[in-house]
Enzyme design. Sequence first.
Site, PDB file in Angstrom:
ATOM      1  N   GLN A   1       0.868  -1.241  -0.143  1.00  0.00           N
ATOM      2  CA  GLN A   1       0.057   0.091  -0.091  1.00  0.00           C
ATOM      3  C   GLN A   1       0.727   1.382   0.057  1.00  0.00           C
ATOM      4  O   GLN A   1       0.460   2.492  -0.061  1.00  0.00           O
ATOM      5  CB  GLN A   1      -0.944   0.023   1.348  1.00  0.00           C
ATOM      6  CG  GLN A   1      -1.826  -1.055   1.409  1.00  0.00           C
ATOM      7  CD  GLN A   1      -2.367  -1.413   2.520  1.00  0.00           C
ATOM      8  OE1 GLN A   1      -3.264  -0.755   3.209  1.00  0.00           O
ATOM      9  NE2 GLN A   1      -1.574  -2.103   3.551  1.00  0.00           N
TER      10      GLN A   1
ATOM     11  N   ASP B   1       6.117   4.946  -1.430  1.00  0.00           N
ATOM     12  CA  ASP B   1       7.215   5.315  -1.242  1.00  0.00           C
ATOM     13  C   ASP B   1       8.588   4.807  -1.967  1.00  0.00           C
ATOM     14  O   ASP B   1       9.633   5.223  -2.159  1.00  0.00           O
ATOM     15  CB  ASP B   1       7.797   5.532   0.315  1.00  0.00           C
ATOM     16  CG  ASP B   1       7.601   4.056   0.787  1.00  0.00           C
ATOM     17  OD1 ASP B   1       7.913   3.013   0.002  1.00  0.00           O
ATOM     18  OD2 ASP B   1       7.555   3.582   1.938  1.00  0.00           O
TER      19      ASP B   1
ATOM     20  N   HIS C   1      -1.442   1.471  -4.255  1.00  0.00           N
ATOM     21  CA  HIS C   1      -1.895   2.779  -3.930  1.00  0.00           C
ATOM     22  C   HIS C   1      -1.001   3.844  -4.779  1.00  0.00           C
ATOM     23  O   HIS C   1      -1.128   5.074  -4.466  1.00  0.00           O
ATOM     24  CB  HIS C   1      -1.820   3.202  -2.607  1.00  0.00           C
ATOM     25  CG  HIS C   1      -2.877   2.491  -1.812  1.00  0.00           C
ATOM     26  ND1 HIS C   1      -2.888   2.613  -0.420  1.00  0.00           N
ATOM     27  CD2 HIS C   1      -3.910   1.662  -2.058  1.00  0.00           C
ATOM     28  CE1 HIS C   1      -3.755   1.743  -0.011  1.00  0.00           C
ATOM     29  NE2 HIS C   1      -4.604   1.264  -0.776  1.00  0.00           N
TER      30      HIS C   1
ATOM     31  N   CYS D   1      -1.281  19.244 -22.336  1.00  0.00           N
ATOM     32  CA  CYS D   1      -2.689  19.467 -22.863  1.00  0.00           C
ATOM     33  C   CYS D   1      -3.418  20.389 -22.153  1.00  0.00           C
ATOM     34  O   CYS D   1      -4.678  20.768 -22.446  1.00  0.00           O
ATOM     35  CB  CYS D   1      -3.450  17.952 -22.584  1.00  0.00           C
ATOM     36  SG  CYS D   1      -4.062  17.540 -21.025  1.00  0.00           S
TER      37      CYS D   1
ATOM     38  N   SER E   1      -2.312  -1.245   9.340  1.00  0.00           N
ATOM     39  CA  SER E   1      -3.456  -1.336  10.416  1.00  0.00           C
ATOM     40  C   SER E   1      -4.629  -1.975   9.844  1.00  0.00           C
ATOM     41  O   SER E   1      -5.573  -2.162  10.576  1.00  0.00           O
ATOM     42  CB  SER E   1      -3.959   0.091  10.452  1.00  0.00           C
ATOM     43  OG  SER E   1      -4.314   0.769   9.360  1.00  0.00           O
TER      44      SER E   1
ATOM     45  N   ASN F   1       3.081  -6.546  13.215  1.00  0.00           N
ATOM     46  CA  ASN F   1       2.813  -5.082  13.367  1.00  0.00           C
ATOM     47  C   ASN F   1       3.262  -4.781  14.805  1.00  0.00           C
ATOM     48  O   ASN F   1       3.244  -5.357  15.723  1.00  0.00           O
ATOM     49  CB  ASN F   1       1.230  -4.980  13.139  1.00  0.00           C
ATOM     50  CG  ASN F   1       0.834  -3.730  12.777  1.00  0.00           C
ATOM     51  OD1 ASN F   1       1.358  -3.237  11.546  1.00  0.00           O
ATOM     52  ND2 ASN F   1       0.226  -2.921  13.508  1.00  0.00           N
TER      53      ASN F   1
ATOM     54  N   GLU G   1       1.370  -3.265  16.699  1.00  0.00           N
ATOM     55  CA  GLU G   1       0.271  -3.067  17.773  1.00  0.00           C
ATOM     56  C   GLU G   1      -0.849  -3.876  17.234  1.00  0.00           C
ATOM     57  O   GLU G   1      -0.784  -4.105  15.740  1.00  0.00           O
ATOM     58  CB  GLU G   1      -0.330  -1.586  17.943  1.00  0.00           C
ATOM     59  CG  GLU G   1      -0.751  -1.110  16.743  1.00  0.00           C
ATOM     60  CD  GLU G   1      -1.147   0.345  16.829  1.00  0.00           C
ATOM     61  OE1 GLU G   1      -0.989   0.835  17.901  1.00  0.00           O
ATOM     62  OE2 GLU G   1      -1.197   0.938  15.951  1.00  0.00           O
TER      63      GLU G   1
HETATM   64  P1  OAD Z   1      -1.262   2.830   8.911  1.00  0.00           P
HETATM   65  O1  OAD Z   1      -0.549   4.037   9.338  1.00  0.00           O
HETATM   66  O2  OAD Z   1      -2.630   2.838   8.896  1.00  0.00           O
HETATM   67  O3  OAD Z   1      -0.812   1.534   9.599  1.00  0.00           O
HETATM   68  C1  OAD Z   1       0.385   1.283   9.820  1.00  0.00           C
HETATM   69  C2  OAD Z   1       0.751   0.365  10.967  1.00  0.00           C
HETATM   70  O4  OAD Z   1       2.220   0.164  11.085  1.00  0.00           O
HETATM   71  C3  OAD Z   1       0.006   0.739  12.226  1.00  0.00           C
HETATM   72  O5  OAD Z   1      -0.686  -0.138  12.895  1.00  0.00           O
HETATM   73  C4  OAD Z   1       1.306   0.883  13.140  1.00  0.00           C
HETATM   74  O6  OAD Z   1       1.174   0.586  14.656  1.00  0.00           O
HETATM   75  C5  OAD Z   1       2.283  -0.065  12.743  1.00  0.00           C
HETATM   76  N1  OAD Z   1       3.647   0.039  12.734  1.00  0.00           N
HETATM   77  C6  OAD Z   1       4.257   1.368  13.082  1.00  0.00           C
HETATM   78  N2  OAD Z   1       5.517   1.158  12.845  1.00  0.00           N
HETATM   79  C7  OAD Z   1       6.001  -0.256  12.500  1.00  0.00           C
HETATM   80  C8  OAD Z   1       7.215  -0.686  12.509  1.00  0.00           C
HETATM   81  N3  OAD Z   1       8.429  -0.301  12.680  1.00  0.00           N
HETATM   82  N4  OAD Z   1       6.970  -2.127  12.314  1.00  0.00           N
HETATM   83  C9  OAD Z   1       5.656  -2.726  12.187  1.00  0.00           C
HETATM   84  N5  OAD Z   1       4.599  -2.169  12.096  1.00  0.00           N
HETATM   85  C10 OAD Z   1       4.597  -0.878  12.615  1.00  0.00           C
HETATM   86  O7  OAD Z   1      -0.634   2.343   7.481  1.00  0.00           O
HETATM   87  P2  OAD Z   1      -1.328   1.540   6.100  1.00  0.00           P
HETATM   88  O8  OAD Z   1      -2.099   0.325   6.956  1.00  0.00           O
HETATM   89  O9  OAD Z   1      -0.268   1.425   5.290  1.00  0.00           O
HETATM   90  O10 OAD Z   1      -3.714   5.328   1.514  1.00  0.00           O
HETATM   91  O11 OAD Z   1      -2.410   2.432   5.494  1.00  0.00           O
HETATM   92  C11 OAD Z   1      -3.094   2.118   4.350  1.00  0.00           C
HETATM   93  C12 OAD Z   1      -3.460   3.528   3.648  1.00  0.00           C
HETATM   94  O12 OAD Z   1      -4.159   4.436   4.943  1.00  0.00           O
HETATM   95  C13 OAD Z   1      -2.211   4.075   2.975  1.00  0.00           C
HETATM   96  O13 OAD Z   1      -1.716   3.237   1.916  1.00  0.00           O
HETATM   97  C14 OAD Z   1      -2.435   5.537   2.915  1.00  0.00           C
HETATM   98  C15 OAD Z   1      -3.521   5.645   4.023  1.00  0.00           C
HETATM   99  O14 OAD Z   1      -4.648   6.875   4.165  1.00  0.00           O
HETATM  100  C16 OAD Z   1      -3.550   6.499   0.852  1.00  0.00           C
HETATM  101  O15 OAD Z   1      -2.996   7.603   1.187  1.00  0.00           O
HETATM  102  C17 OAD Z   1      -3.981   6.229  -0.431  1.00  0.00           C
END
Ligand code: OAD
Length: 266
Positions: A117, A120, A135, A164, A203, A227, A229
């Site tokens: 997702q 970067d 994404h 354009c 998450s 994860n 949490e």
């Molecule tokens: P989130 O920020 O929702 O979740 C990241 C998760 O990683 C959280 O549960 C943290 O606790 C956990 N975390 C933090 N540091 C960590 C580490 N070092 N090792 C393991 N886990 C860790 O990010 P995504 O689930 O990727 O979409 O969010 C999904 C989408 O929501 C993103 O792609 C973005 C966002 O809105 C768009 O912008 C389209």
Amino acid sequence: MLSVSSCKNRDHLREMDVQFSKEVIERLAAAQSVAVLTGAGISAESGVPTFRGEDGIWNKLKPEELASMDAFLKNPDLVWQWYQYRRELMNDIEPNPGHYVLAEMESDYDDFTLSTQNIDGLHIRAKSQRVLELHGNILRNRCNTCGKLTDENFPGDNVARCQCGGLIRPDVVWFGEMLPQEPLYDSFAAAERADVYLSIGTSAVVQPAASLPLEAKHQGAYVVEINLERTEISAMVDESYLGTAGTLLPELYRLVKEERTRENKD
Ligand code: OAD
């Protein structure tokens, strides 16, 4: 379409306490097909802020004001500046051991699929060969009118314009938009055939990506989450390990390689 469900669990465990089960090690050692979903957590140790969790971006800013077509059409320069700022953050970051071990796993398994997702580009920089970017990618842009994709860098705080005449936007998926079809289709196909599915640093609240680990489970995969949490899906997967991806994932794979060596000797 990109959408969010609610997240409730907030337990923390100490990483030092983590011990991988014999089952996950043996299953990964024997697996023919492995699929992985990563989220912002895998890049957190590289210095990329996550969206949710303690210091999450969406605690301070509203997604609908920055990551939606409505926001872009209402104030294109503001949205452009937000993505320019995030691109600048990307300049100083490097992949971490979590990204690298996934690239190593890709070369060890015949059938390995990495869906992310993250926008970067760190998996690609860590030399993963095939990354299904669900994404999009913040380093690419496209015209909002004619759809032309470009790797061209447009400096400055004002939104750039295509030949354009259309507005240039980052090639990322905003809330309310559809995900790119091919990577999404390939991600679900990989989830359906996986023996083991890993959900790493997400998450698991943003659909449809959040459904991938559950679809894998439904189709018989052994599903493991790593994860910081607990998440929406922790109670539904086979095993959930709490800790940092950059430490736990390389450690898990080290144990898997040890297990393979042992099996080959026996
Ligand atoms: P989130 O920020 O929702 O979740 C990241 C998760 O990683 C959280 O549960 C943290 O606790 C956990 N975390 C933090 N540091 C960590 C580490 N070092 N090792 C393991 N886990 C860790 O990010 P995504 O689930 O990727 O979409 O969010 C999904 C989408 O929501 C993103 O792609 C973005 C966002 O809105 C768009 O912008 C389209």
